[in-house]
Scaffold this active site. Structure first.
Site, short mmCIF file in Angstrom:
data_model
loop_
_atom_site.label_atom_id
_atom_site.label_comp_id
_atom_site.label_asym_id
_atom_site.label_seq_id
_atom_site.Cartn_x
_atom_site.Cartn_y
_atom_site.Cartn_z
N SER A 117 0.80 -1.23 0.00
CA SER A 117 0.00 0.00 0.00
C SER A 117 0.83 1.27 0.00
O SER A 117 0.42 2.26 -0.62
CB SER A 117 -0.96 0.07 1.18
OG SER A 117 -1.10 -1.09 1.87
N HIS A 161 0.52 5.05 4.13
CA HIS A 161 -0.33 5.57 3.06
C HIS A 161 -0.06 7.06 2.85
O HIS A 161 0.11 7.52 1.72
CB HIS A 161 -1.80 5.36 3.38
CG HIS A 161 -2.20 3.93 3.47
ND1 HIS A 161 -3.45 3.55 3.92
CD2 HIS A 161 -1.55 2.77 3.18
CE1 HIS A 161 -3.54 2.23 3.90
NE2 HIS A 161 -2.39 1.74 3.46
#
Length: 176
Positions: A117, A161
């Protein structure tokens, strides 16, 4: 069966990630060896910033990440070429891993960071920089996928993220 257009670097990265996940789940302590954790500095596991991009917390985690990688990696590769994709994904992913490790080291050293991610958020940030029409939607999406799981108690590396998104935006600025 397969066409030459199917052999994009993005699709090869997806296949390699699935293979690495299978390896991770079939060796003892695979997640600790391949995830990014304190063994990086305490045990000399120097490969972890890279291997953590290919390790995942389960099939759902793997599937979701590979879906988003497929959706954004292929257009970036088409626009910026294989070299452009490789630089953004691998270099950006490594930088995100190292910066995420700083968070782990100073603020939460019990974490074992796994997943693509962070590197995928680099792609999202890079894409958002060049596509001003989708920029707000992409940034909103990263905020949602980073915060919503926390609200229901899922252990998610929200900081990876956000760091990845910032690295991607920065790489976009540097590319321009």
């Amino acid at each position: 069966m397969f066409k030459s257009k199917d052999f994009t670097l993005t699709n090869i990265t997806i296949v390699l990630t699935v293979i690495m996940y299978l390896l991770q789940t079939n060796i003892n302590y695979g997640s600790l060896y391949m995830g990014l954790n304190m063994y990086f500095v305490e045990g000399g596991f120097f490969w972890q910033p890279l291997s953590s991009m290919f390790a995942h917390g389960g099939l759902g985690h793997l599937g979701m990440n590979m879906f988003v990688l497929y959706q954004f990696g292929n257009p970036i590769e088409k626009i910026f070429g294989k070299k452009g994709f490789l630089i953004v994904y691998l270099f950006g992913g490594l930088l995100t891993s190292i910066l995420s490790f700083a968070y782990i080291y100073f603020l939460d050293n019990q974490v074992n960071l796994v997943g693509a991610s962070g590197a995928i958020c680099v792609l999202l940030g890079f894409y958002a920089y060049f596509d001003r029409y989708q920029r707000k939607g992409i940034i909103t999406w990263v905020l949602i996928i980073s915060v919503a799981p926390l609200l229901i108690g899922l252990p998610i590396a929200w900081y990876a993220h956000f760091i990845g998104l910032g690295v991607g935006l920065l790489l976009g600025i540097l590319k321009k």
